[in-house]
Design an enzyme around this catalytic site. Sequence first.
Site, PDB file in Angstrom:
ATOM      1  NE  ARG A   1      -6.031  -6.553 -12.745  1.00  0.00           N
ATOM      2  CZ  ARG A   1      -6.204  -7.514 -13.464  1.00  0.00           C
ATOM      3  NH1 ARG A   1      -7.575  -7.976 -12.698  1.00  0.00           N
ATOM      4  NH2 ARG A   1      -5.680  -8.104 -14.181  1.00  0.00           N
TER       5      ARG A   1
ATOM      6  CB  THR B   1      -7.239 -17.251 -18.723  1.00  0.00           C
ATOM      7  OG1 THR B   1      -7.017 -17.830 -18.044  1.00  0.00           O
ATOM      8  CG2 THR B   1      -6.230 -18.954 -19.340  1.00  0.00           C
ATOM      9  N   GLY B   2      -4.781 -15.595 -18.280  1.00  0.00           N
ATOM     10  CA  GLY B   2      -4.277 -14.843 -18.267  1.00  0.00           C
ATOM     11  C   GLY B   2      -3.462 -13.333 -17.513  1.00  0.00           C
TER      12      GLY B   2
ATOM     13  N   GLY C   1      -4.013 -10.120 -17.263  1.00  0.00           N
ATOM     14  CA  GLY C   1      -5.164  -9.702 -17.572  1.00  0.00           C
ATOM     15  C   GLY C   1      -3.936  -8.058 -18.547  1.00  0.00           C
TER      16      GLY C   1
ATOM     17  CB  THR D   1      -9.910 -16.478 -15.992  1.00  0.00           C
ATOM     18  OG1 THR D   1      -9.866 -14.969 -15.670  1.00  0.00           O
ATOM     19  CG2 THR D   1     -11.241 -16.195 -17.667  1.00  0.00           C
TER      20      THR D   1
ATOM     21  N   GLY E   1      -9.372  -6.403 -15.306  1.00  0.00           N
ATOM     22  CA  GLY E   1      -8.365  -6.847 -16.372  1.00  0.00           C
ATOM     23  C   GLY E   1      -9.087  -6.641 -17.762  1.00  0.00           C
ATOM     24  CG  ASP E   2      -7.685 -10.597 -20.049  1.00  0.00           C
ATOM     25  OD1 ASP E   2      -7.844 -10.734 -18.817  1.00  0.00           O
ATOM     26  OD2 ASP E   2      -7.310 -11.202 -20.966  1.00  0.00           O
TER      27      ASP E   2
END
Length: 331
Positions: free
Chosen positions: A226, A249-250, A252, A198, A228-229
């Site tokens: 789906r 980033t990671g 989520g 990201t 994510g964050d």
Amino acid sequence: MMKNFLISLILLLIYSCQSTKSENNIAIVIHGGAGTILKENMTTEVESAYLNKLEEAVQTGYEILKNGGSSQSAVDETIKIMEDSPLFNAGIGAALTNEETASLDASFMEGKNLNAGAIAGSKYIKNPISAAISVMEDSPHVLLSSDGADEFAIKMGLDTVPNSYFITERRLNSVRKAKKDDMFSFEYSYINDSKYGTVGCVAIDKMGNISSGTSTGGTTNKKWGRIGDVPIIGAGTYANNDCCGISTTGWGEHFIRNVVAYDIAAQIIYNDKGIKEASINSLDKVMKTGGDGGVIGLDNKGNISMEFNTAGMYRASIDKNGNLTVKIYSD
Ligand code: ASP
């Protein structure tokens, strides 16, 4: 007469102190994703390609800030460079869904007034970060999703492209392998794909205004729409001139559960923590729930932090003294 002269002199002094202070404070920080990025798995060519692109992106944003541009336009232009590069998991080169399509998320927040905009699950918007800014500026909403987000972007005259534009061979191979191994998005990214990719940017301009933005294709082999964050304000992105700007980033799901971007801001506002310590604390919480990743940010004095609990994170910054840093691996 003398009194008026003194008052004018004091006002002039205050004004010049303020403008010098804010001019010194311009700063910018970016990430291009965190994960198991190891030197031994990298060729010199690929490594240089990442370093060059990160430098080009951060310099572009810094030039805008140096010329008196807003942190909003610095974040927009900087992220667009990374979205337009197949190296990162955003725009072209995005991680692909179980249907082998790209589904893009992005968000943007402005620290001076807490205005924010985001899109989730877009299939056709060429530069999702600009669409997130447009949601903030041109609609009464904060988050638009899937077909609605695409319709909105078309109505606003933003560039749209066929979904095939985003798809690269590397990501197709990745998703096909994940499907074969029957691994869900984050498991696959976590174990095999080993990096997230990201992109994000946080900047503070001469007026002392902070902006943050984040853009992603999400995780490989994601299903069921789906999200994510990244498009969740407070999880993947946050900005508030009272404290800081953050982009994450990671994994989520864990960044949503730990409300990471806002958690860092809250520690600074309510607990007087420094941005580095606050970032480390929030990443520790992510680790406790079983996730991993990284965060970048800067505070309202232009202090920068780039923290991660993975092996590496693509990252770059230009600090308030004009010093450039471009790095991939852990120090
Ligand atoms: N945080 C993103 C997501 O979970 C993935 C990434 O950082 O690459 O969608």
